[in-house]
Structures are given as C-alpha cells and as structure tokens.
Design a protein around this motif. Structure first.
Motif, PDB file in Angstrom:
ATOM      1  N   GLU A  34      -7.858  11.408  -2.186  1.00 22.51           N
ATOM      2  CA  GLU A  34      -6.340  11.691  -1.722  1.00 22.51           C
ATOM      3  C   GLU A  34      -5.746  11.828  -3.106  1.00 22.51           C
ATOM      4  OE1 GLU A  34      -4.913   8.441   0.403  1.00 22.51           O
ATOM      5  OE2 GLU A  34      -6.882   8.200   1.325  1.00 22.51           O
ATOM      6  N   ASP A  35      -4.609  12.996  -2.741  1.00 23.88           N
ATOM      7  CA  ASP A  35      -3.758  13.675  -3.766  1.00 23.88           C
ATOM      8  C   ASP A  35      -2.832  12.722  -4.299  1.00 23.88           C
ATOM      9  OD1 ASP A  35      -5.529  15.844  -3.985  1.00 23.88           O
ATOM     10  OD2 ASP A  35      -4.671  17.074  -2.499  1.00 23.88           O
ATOM     11  N   ARG A  36      -2.891  11.748  -4.903  1.00 16.02           N
ATOM     12  CA  ARG A  36      -1.965  10.608  -5.235  1.00 16.02           C
ATOM     13  C   ARG A  36      -2.695   9.622  -6.167  1.00 16.02           C
ATOM     14  NH1 ARG A  36      -3.469   5.893  -2.926  1.00 16.02           N
ATOM     15  NH2 ARG A  36      -4.688   5.839  -0.957  1.00 16.02           N
ATOM     16  N   ALA A  37      -1.895   8.788  -6.696  1.00 15.77           N
ATOM     17  CA  ALA A  37      -2.152   7.654  -7.592  1.00 15.77           C
ATOM     18  C   ALA A  37      -2.698   6.602  -6.654  1.00 15.77           C
ATOM     19  CB  ALA A  37      -1.379   7.467  -8.684  1.00 15.77           C
ATOM     20  N   ILE A  38      -3.558   5.646  -7.365  1.00 13.54           N
ATOM     21  CA  ILE A  38      -3.447   4.483  -6.398  1.00 13.54           C
ATOM     22  C   ILE A  38      -2.445   3.622  -6.092  1.00 13.54           C
ATOM     23  CG2 ILE A  38      -6.202   4.251  -7.079  1.00 13.54           C
ATOM     24  CD1 ILE A  38      -5.321   1.935  -8.969  1.00 13.54           C
ATOM     25  N   SER A  39      -2.475   2.893  -5.138  1.00 13.71           N
ATOM     26  CA  SER A  39      -1.379   2.307  -4.514  1.00 13.71           C
ATOM     27  C   SER A  39      -1.472   0.920  -5.438  1.00 13.71           C
ATOM     28  CB  SER A  39      -1.299   1.932  -2.987  1.00 13.71           C
ATOM     29  OG  SER A  39      -2.440   1.202  -2.537  1.00 13.71           O
ATOM     30  N   VAL A  40      -0.293   0.254  -5.142  1.00  9.57           N
ATOM     31  CA  VAL A  40      -0.019  -1.164  -5.558  1.00  9.57           C
ATOM     32  C   VAL A  40      -1.294  -1.918  -5.050  1.00  9.57           C
ATOM     33  CG1 VAL A  40       1.407  -3.259  -5.912  1.00  9.57           C
ATOM     34  CG2 VAL A  40       2.428  -0.768  -6.197  1.00  9.57           C
ATOM     35  N   ARG A  41      -1.296  -1.802  -3.543  1.00 12.69           N
ATOM     36  CA  ARG A  41      -2.371  -2.772  -3.205  1.00 12.69           C
ATOM     37  C   ARG A  41      -3.561  -2.447  -3.637  1.00 12.69           C
ATOM     38  NH1 ARG A  41      -1.972  -7.496  -1.591  1.00 12.69           N
ATOM     39  NH2 ARG A  41      -0.346  -7.078   0.151  1.00 12.69           N
TER      40      ARG A  41
ATOM     41  N   HIS B 196       1.101  -0.970  -0.110  1.00 13.43           N
ATOM     42  CA  HIS B 196       0.142  -0.039   0.004  1.00 13.43           C
ATOM     43  C   HIS B 196       0.805   1.184   0.057  1.00 13.43           C
ATOM     44  CE1 HIS B 196      -3.238   2.546   0.329  1.00 13.43           C
ATOM     45  NE2 HIS B 196      -3.160   2.857   1.687  1.00 13.43           N
ATOM     46  N   ASN B 197       1.356   1.419  -1.299  1.00 15.95           N
ATOM     47  CA  ASN B 197       2.413   2.644  -1.357  1.00 15.95           C
ATOM     48  C   ASN B 197       1.857   3.184  -2.446  1.00 15.95           C
ATOM     49  OD1 ASN B 197       3.100   1.173  -3.610  1.00 15.95           O
ATOM     50  ND2 ASN B 197       5.231   0.671  -3.020  1.00 15.95           N
ATOM     51  N   ALA B 198       2.265   4.912  -2.573  1.00 20.80           N
ATOM     52  CA  ALA B 198       1.851   5.704  -3.550  1.00 20.80           C
ATOM     53  C   ALA B 198       3.147   6.415  -4.125  1.00 20.80           C
ATOM     54  CB  ALA B 198       0.901   6.672  -3.035  1.00 20.80           C
ATOM     55  N   ARG B 199       3.243   6.109  -5.508  1.00 22.28           N
ATOM     56  CA  ARG B 199       4.524   6.732  -6.052  1.00 22.28           C
ATOM     57  C   ARG B 199       4.319   8.310  -5.909  1.00 22.28           C
ATOM     58  NH1 ARG B 199       6.342   4.754 -11.786  1.00 22.28           N
ATOM     59  NH2 ARG B 199       8.367   3.865 -10.482  1.00 22.28           N
ATOM     60  N   GLY B 200       5.654   8.795  -5.768  1.00 22.17           N
ATOM     61  CA  GLY B 200       5.679  10.395  -5.630  1.00 22.17           C
ATOM     62  C   GLY B 200       5.319  11.008  -6.954  1.00 22.17           C
ATOM     63  N   LEU B 201       5.130  12.248  -6.490  1.00 18.57           N
ATOM     64  CA  LEU B 201       4.535  13.202  -7.748  1.00 18.57           C
ATOM     65  C   LEU B 201       5.118  14.530  -7.660  1.00 18.57           C
ATOM     66  CD1 LEU B 201       0.666  12.784  -7.394  1.00 18.57           C
ATOM     67  CD2 LEU B 201       2.186  11.897  -9.109  1.00 18.57           C
ATOM     68  N   SER B 202       5.608  15.103  -8.759  1.00 21.18           N
ATOM     69  CA  SER B 202       6.417  16.373  -8.984  1.00 21.18           C
ATOM     70  C   SER B 202       5.388  17.439  -8.403  1.00 21.18           C
ATOM     71  CB  SER B 202       6.594  16.819 -10.481  1.00 21.18           C
ATOM     72  OG  SER B 202       5.480  17.031 -11.151  1.00 21.18           O
ATOM     73  N   ASP B 203       5.929  18.532  -8.078  1.00 21.50           N
ATOM     74  CA  ASP B 203       5.222  19.802  -7.308  1.00 21.50           C
ATOM     75  C   ASP B 203       4.145  19.957  -8.413  1.00 21.50           C
ATOM     76  OD1 ASP B 203       6.867  19.676  -5.411  1.00 21.50           O
ATOM     77  OD2 ASP B 203       7.686  21.315  -5.972  1.00 21.50           O
ATOM     78  N   LYS B 204       4.346  20.016  -9.762  1.00 26.89           N
ATOM     79  CA  LYS B 204       3.376  20.420 -10.927  1.00 26.89           C
ATOM     80  C   LYS B 204       2.376  19.389 -10.905  1.00 26.89           C
ATOM     81  CE  LYS B 204       3.632  22.977 -14.334  1.00 26.89           C
ATOM     82  NZ  LYS B 204       4.373  23.781 -15.751  1.00 26.89           N
ATOM     83  N   ASN B 205       2.572  18.079 -10.694  1.00 30.66           N
ATOM     84  CA  ASN B 205       1.365  17.047 -10.846  1.00 30.66           C
ATOM     85  C   ASN B 205       0.659  17.111  -9.419  1.00 30.66           C
ATOM     86  OD1 ASN B 205       1.671  16.099 -13.437  1.00 30.66           O
ATOM     87  ND2 ASN B 205       3.418  14.257 -12.635  1.00 30.66           N
ATOM     88  N   ILE B 206       1.228  17.412  -8.211  1.00 36.34           N
ATOM     89  CA  ILE B 206       0.465  17.622  -7.144  1.00 36.34           C
ATOM     90  C   ILE B 206      -0.533  18.842  -7.353  1.00 36.34           C
ATOM     91  CG2 ILE B 206       0.436  18.565  -4.808  1.00 36.34           C
ATOM     92  CD1 ILE B 206       1.401  15.727  -4.760  1.00 36.34           C
ATOM     93  N   GLU B 207      -0.135  19.748  -8.019  1.00 38.93           N
ATOM     94  CA  GLU B 207      -1.116  20.910  -8.314  1.00 38.93           C
ATOM     95  C   GLU B 207      -2.103  20.305  -9.427  1.00 38.93           C
ATOM     96  OE1 GLU B 207      -1.541  24.148  -7.275  1.00 38.93           O
ATOM     97  OE2 GLU B 207      -0.228  23.302  -5.669  1.00 38.93           O
ATOM     98  N   ARG B 208      -1.750  19.669 -10.328  1.00 37.68           N
ATOM     99  CA  ARG B 208      -2.723  19.017 -11.250  1.00 37.68           C
ATOM    100  C   ARG B 208      -3.571  18.095 -10.592  1.00 37.68           C
ATOM    101  NH1 ARG B 208       2.228  17.951 -15.383  1.00 37.68           N
ATOM    102  NH2 ARG B 208       2.010  19.657 -16.645  1.00 37.68           N
TER     103      ARG B 208
END
Length: 361
Positions: free
Chosen positions: A291-298, A216-228
């Motif tokens: 949540e402001d992220r992509a879905i996790s592997v889990r 259950h981990n979420a890949r990091g995002l760049s600052d710009k992708n966080i804004e997106r």
C-alpha cells in the motif's frame, strides 16, 4: 518453582508482558515517563506502575517491598537502561558516549542490584553497549557480587521477532551457569507477511484510520511523497526514483549513507528495526510493502510482537502518534522477552536454591 520480578525502565510493558507469558510473576514496573502508566497497567495483570526517577527517587527498600510475602521461590530484577548515548555515538562522537549522563542509569541499576541482591538479573540493550567502559564496570560489579553472567548479541528473528534487529541480552544468576535458550523460530519464516497475515488489517491510504482500530492509522503524505512511494519497490531505494523526485541531500555523497530512507519493506523478509519514528515514511524503510503509505501505529506494534489488541492509550482523543511511536519503538519485543523469561524459568528448575553456587576468589 516460581519467580517474582520487578521491571525497571519498564516503558509500555513489552518486557513485563513477555516475562508474564513465560510464567514469571511481575509485581511492579518503574519508569520516569508518565505516558507509560496506562499501557503498562492496562495490559499486564495485577502489576503496579510506579512513576519515578531511578537516579534519585527509587531505593532498595522500594523494590524489596514487592518481593515480600509468600508464594515465590526466586527474585528477579529486570531492566533496560535507556540507550541515548548511542545517538551521540552514531554521529561520530564516540568519546563523548562514555561520559554521557544517561550512562548513570546503568550505574544506578548496578547499585540497586547490589543493595537488593536478587537471585536473578536480566538486561536488554543495544549491541554497541558492549564497546564501552560503563558496561564493563556493570558486569564487574555483578561478578563481584557473586553473579554468573551470560551475555550475547541476539538476532531477533531467531526468537520470532520479524525485524532485522539485534539486541544485547544479559542474564545473571546467583545459582550457577545461565544462558539464553536456543532459537525458537526458523528465521527464514519470520517475515513481515508471516506476521501481518495473522490479522485482519484493513487496507489504508495515507492519512486514513481504520474504523475498527484507531491505532491502525497511516500518516498523511505530501503529493510528492505519494509519487515517491509509488516509485518505490519493496526492498529498493530512492536511487530507483526519477531524478525529479530525489531530494537535494540524496545527490550529495553524504546522502549515500541514508540509502534506506523512503524505502518499502519486503513481504518475505523481516522488517527493519522498528525505531521510535517507524510511522514516518522518510525515517527509514518504513513504507508498507504494497500500500502507498507508511506502516501504521498498530502495524509497528505488531512487528514488535505486542498482541494485536495491546492498548497504548485509552481513547482516540488521547492518541499522540509521536508519543505512542516512542513507547513502541523503545519497547523490548514481547517474543524476545518471553524467550528470556522461559530461559530464567528453566534455569531455576535445573539449578534451584539447593544447588546455589558461590564463586571463589
């Protein structure tokens, strides 16, 4: 009446797990990818993984050795030949798809069926396979061997899979007419929320991993992708972003085709089809609904209806998100596999060897 099975192109074990849930005795899984061994054997009781290339290293004798002994009445050969030809086709080169080298694996599957002659066969694949000659030839070979064939494009939410996913399912039997069971779920109730709320999943930020489950981990995002992603509404598109956040390709006419990239899932709808890159925010509508992220592997595994504790690697140190994402995205959804298994079990109970039918010319 028991069924003993061998799973070709078994991957991480989604099809095998579902067949076992339906009461089918799967004895072995064959696949060329070594990373399939751990999840396949770890999660499926008493099943042997054989790493082998079906195009050159697997014979009818290898398969028949798993059909020996007592304690079963029927044999099943199951498989999902790789569907790589369609990555070519989707780029507009349909003529090349019929000649793609991966089609040979479907030929190999048909040849093995002809040599082993199991009582039952099942195959799952992408819907586009029906449009091409190699699939027609596959079905013709089965018919010539005396199999009764049923095939159809199945909408996965009808069988409890919370994805807007369509798959071709083929069932074949030496005993007579066979078909997939009627839908098992109300598709209106099969959603991202209905699946995720069954589990106590920790909230995550981009780049975080749950202390309780390293998958259950979420890949990091760049600052710009966080804004997106902060400007992305569930079910919306990048067209809703401020102009400064849009990519150059989005401003071209060709970019309009990729409207779902950088999108969020919706709580009360099925997820998009889980691909091998579902963990990547920019690869589709793979943003978490809230949540402001992509879905996790889990979460991707859960949407493929693997059990919550399905183990894909032995330790966090061995985790490659790219590799595990491929295992999950390529898998047969477990609930669809279970529906296939239940259909086969019901079929042999209704037909049985005493009613074995032979086609006439």
């Amino acid at each position: 009446m028991s069924i003993r099975a061998v799973d070709l192109f078994c991957g991480a074990g989604g099809l095998t797990y579902g067949l076992q849930e339906a009461g089918i005795d799967v004895r072995a899984g064959f696949d060329i990818e070594s990373e399939c061994r751990y999840p396949y054997e770890e999660n499926n009781d008493s099943v042997e993984f054989i790493e082998a290339d079906l195009s050159s290293e697997v014979s009818a004798k290898d398969i028949q050795s798993h059909f020996s002994g007592d304690g079963f009445d029927h044999t099943l050969l199951a498989g999902c030949a790789p569907c790589q030809p369609y990555s070519t086709m989707s780029n507009g080169n349909e003529n090349h798809a019929d000649n793609h080298e991966k089609w040979g694996l479907m030929d190999e599957f048909a040849d093995l069926i002809g040599e082993v002659e199991p009582d039952l066969v099942t195959m799952e694949n992408v819907p586009q396979v029906q449009k091409h000659e190699p699939y027609d030839e596959f079905c013709s070979q089965l018919e010539n061997l005396g199999y009764f064939i049923w095939d159809a494009v199945v909408e996965c939410p009808n069988y409890g899979v919370p994805q807007q996913r369509k798959r071709l399912v083929l069932l074949a039997s030496k005993y007579g007419h066979i078909e997939l069971q009627d839908p098992t779920h109300d598709r209106e109730k099969v959603t991202v929320k209905s699946e995720f709320e069954q589990y106590d999943l920790a909230e995550l930020e981009a780049g975080e991993t749950s202390d309780a489950d390293f998958l259950h981990n979420a890949r990091g995002l760049s600052d710009k992708n966080i804004e997106r992603i902060k400007h992305s509404e569930p079910g919306g598109t990048w067209e809703n972003w401020p102009e400064k956040l849009k990519l150059a390709c989005h401003k071209k006419d060709s970019g309009r085709k990729y409207i779902s990239s950088y999108g969020r899932m919706e709580w009360n709808e099925p997820a998009p089809t889980i691909t091998t890159r579902f963990y990547n925010y920019g690869s589709g509508r793979f943003g978490h609904p809230e949540e402001d992220r992509a879905i996790s592997v889990r979460e991707g595994s859960i949407l493929q209806t693997f059990p919550r504790d399905y183990s894909f690697v032995e330790s966090e140190e061995e985790l490659s998100v790219v590799s595990v994402g491929k295992l999950i995205g390529n898998a047969v959804p477990v609930r669809l596999a279970k529906a296939v298994g239940e259909s086969l079990v019901q079929h042999v109970e209704n037909e049985g060897p005493q009613k074995r039918l032979k086609k006439t010319a």
